[in-house]
Design a protein around this motif. Structure first.
Motif, PDB file in Angstrom:
ATOM      1  N   TRP A  15      49.957  47.706  -0.155  1.00  0.00           N
ATOM      2  CA  TRP A  15      50.501  46.455  -0.706  1.00  0.00           C
ATOM      3  C   TRP A  15      49.329  45.510  -0.964  1.00  0.00           C
ATOM      4  O   TRP A  15      48.940  44.733  -0.092  1.00  0.00           O
ATOM      5  N   ILE A  18      48.685  40.838  -0.553  1.00  0.00           N
ATOM      6  CA  ILE A  18      49.828  40.413   0.248  1.00  0.00           C
ATOM      7  C   ILE A  18      49.752  38.941   0.622  1.00  0.00           C
ATOM      8  O   ILE A  18      50.747  38.339   1.021  1.00  0.00           O
ATOM      9  N   PRO A  21      52.473  36.728  -1.485  1.00  0.00           N
ATOM     10  CA  PRO A  21      53.825  36.554  -0.941  1.00  0.00           C
ATOM     11  C   PRO A  21      53.855  35.728   0.338  1.00  0.00           C
ATOM     12  O   PRO A  21      54.778  34.937   0.548  1.00  0.00           O
ATOM     13  N   ALA A 170      59.220  36.014  -2.421  1.00  0.00           N
ATOM     14  CA  ALA A 170      58.107  36.785  -1.855  1.00  0.00           C
ATOM     15  C   ALA A 170      58.282  38.279  -2.118  1.00  0.00           C
ATOM     16  O   ALA A 170      57.324  38.976  -2.465  1.00  0.00           O
ATOM     17  N   ALA A 171      59.523  38.786  -1.956  1.00  0.00           N
ATOM     18  CA  ALA A 171      59.765  40.213  -2.214  1.00  0.00           C
ATOM     19  C   ALA A 171      59.531  40.553  -3.679  1.00  0.00           C
ATOM     20  O   ALA A 171      58.918  41.579  -4.012  1.00  0.00           O
ATOM     21  N   THR A 173      57.601  38.927  -5.791  1.00  0.00           N
ATOM     22  CA  THR A 173      56.165  38.854  -6.026  1.00  0.00           C
ATOM     23  C   THR A 173      55.448  40.082  -5.478  1.00  0.00           C
ATOM     24  O   THR A 173      54.511  40.608  -6.093  1.00  0.00           O
ATOM     25  N   LEU A 174      55.907  40.551  -4.322  1.00  0.00           N
ATOM     26  CA  LEU A 174      55.292  41.726  -3.727  1.00  0.00           C
ATOM     27  C   LEU A 174      55.499  42.964  -4.601  1.00  0.00           C
ATOM     28  O   LEU A 174      54.574  43.751  -4.824  1.00  0.00           O
ATOM     29  N   ASN A 177      53.421  42.567  -7.668  1.00  0.00           N
ATOM     30  CA  ASN A 177      52.019  42.772  -7.296  1.00  0.00           C
ATOM     31  C   ASN A 177      51.713  44.261  -7.153  1.00  0.00           C
ATOM     32  O   ASN A 177      50.658  44.736  -7.578  1.00  0.00           O
ATOM     33  N   ARG A 178      52.640  44.997  -6.552  1.00  0.00           N
ATOM     34  CA  ARG A 178      52.461  46.434  -6.396  1.00  0.00           C
ATOM     35  C   ARG A 178      52.424  47.127  -7.765  1.00  0.00           C
ATOM     36  O   ARG A 178      51.590  48.005  -8.010  1.00  0.00           O
TER      37      ARG A 178
END
Length: 340
Positions: A15, A18, A21, A170-171, A173-174, A177-178
């Motif tokens: 991840w 991080i 997030p 946040a989820a 964005t995570l 981002n992944r």
């Protein structure tokens, strides 16, 4: 090499980024806490305003329903009974009510509903009324759940909504981002493949230049060998017409190679040797072997015949069959000289 060495020892990232997030969650919780306090204060202010309105409504209700003095006895019991009947159905569940008389030096109230014997002076509201020419004081007190519960409910609602939105952001964005990290790795892989393809193309170019140089050297070697051997090389089509003849023909027949192109080779053969020439072509066509025949070629002056040794080989294509002939011609006088 310097850029590829660190990448070789780089650990795979599950991840990446991080901190983004986490920063969103921290900012969301901070904003949620501030908003929750603001909304709790606003809910508390609205509850207090409602409480004041309810207190004033009870005062107005008491003054609007004052009976005639002749209908109420002089004793406390009848007055208490009237007050009990007046407020038993109209008193809100979130309020406690107490009515005391100022004319008596006693701690016993005329009416007490929902206060449980205790009145919080910081929350209680008091209003002096004079029904039936009596001086009373009407006190209301909110229940413990009346004000704080409203503020707590508002704060809880804001916290639940804010925390849910922060976690969702946040989820999301995570996940994004992944996905961005995967796309970055894919682009890096394509760049590495492109670099490898460029190196491979460069290697192919080098190999091509080497092969071209070798081919040129081989072609030049073949030309040198043909020139040194003194033989005349012919290339004929399937009908025996000249497509190519080496420059040595100028010394042998005193004719330029360009003048002989598209001309049948049989026309250069002496009439007495043409049957042998045709049989040699037919034998080479059927046997796919090199056929040797001795014959004479006609000089440019049409009077001199030059004896030569002619070797013929048929050129065959697996698809189209016979595609032509390759012929070498060497003057027999030269053979005799070399033999001597």
């Amino acid at each position: 090499m310097e850029s590829s060495t660190p990448a070789r020892f780089r650990r795979p990232v599950l991840w990446p980024g991080i901190w983004i997030p986490l920063l969103l969650v921290a900012a969301g919780l901070l904003v949620t806490g501030i908003t929750a306090n603001i909304e709790a204060r606003r809910a508390m202010a609205l509850a207090e305003a409602r409480y004041h309105a309810q207190h004033q409504a009870l005062v107005n209700h008491l003054l609007a329903n004052v009976p005639d003095q002749s209908m109420v006895g002089d004793h406390n019991q009848p007055v208490s009974a009237w007050l009990q009947a007046l407020f038993s159905d109209t008193l809100p569940d979130s309020l406690g009510l107490r009515i005391d008389t100022l004319e008596r030096h006693t701690k016993m109230p005329l009416l007490e509903l929902g206060t449980n014997g205790s009145v919080d002076p910081t929350r209680a509201l008091r209003t002096e009324v004079s029904p039936m020419d009596q001086n009373w004081i009407l006190t209301t007190v909110p229940s413990p759940e009346g004000l704080e519960a409203v503020a707590q409910a508002s704060r809880r609602t804001v916290w639940i909504a804010g925390a849910a939105l922060s976690v969702f952001a946040a989820a999301l964005t995570l996940v994004l981002n992944r996905r961005l990290h995967r796309q970055t790795l894919h682009v890096r892989g394509l760049e590495q493949r492109e670099i490898g393809a460029d190196h491979q193309i460069a290697n192919f170019q080098v190999e091509k230049s080497i092969l071209r140089r070798a081919l040129n050297d081989s072609e030049q070697r073949s030309r040198d060998l043909v020139a040194l051997s003194g033989a005349v090389i012919w290339e004929l089509d399937e009908r025996g017409r000249i497509g190519f003849v080496s420059p040595q023909i100028a010394e042998l027949l005193d004719q330029a190679p360009a003048d002989l192109v598209n001309q049948p080779l049989e026309e250069l053969v002496a009439p007495a040797s043409r049957d042998n020439f045709r049989r040699a072509l037919a034998a080479a066509r059927s046997d796919s072997s090199i056929e040797r025949v001795d014959l004479s070629l006609v000089h440019r002056d049409q009077e001199t015949e030059i004896p030569v040794v002619l070797r013929v080989r048929a050129l065959k294509d697996p698809v189209h069959g016979l595609s032509g002939f390759r012929v070498s011609t060497l003057q027999r006088m030269a053979l005799y000289s070399s033999a001597l």
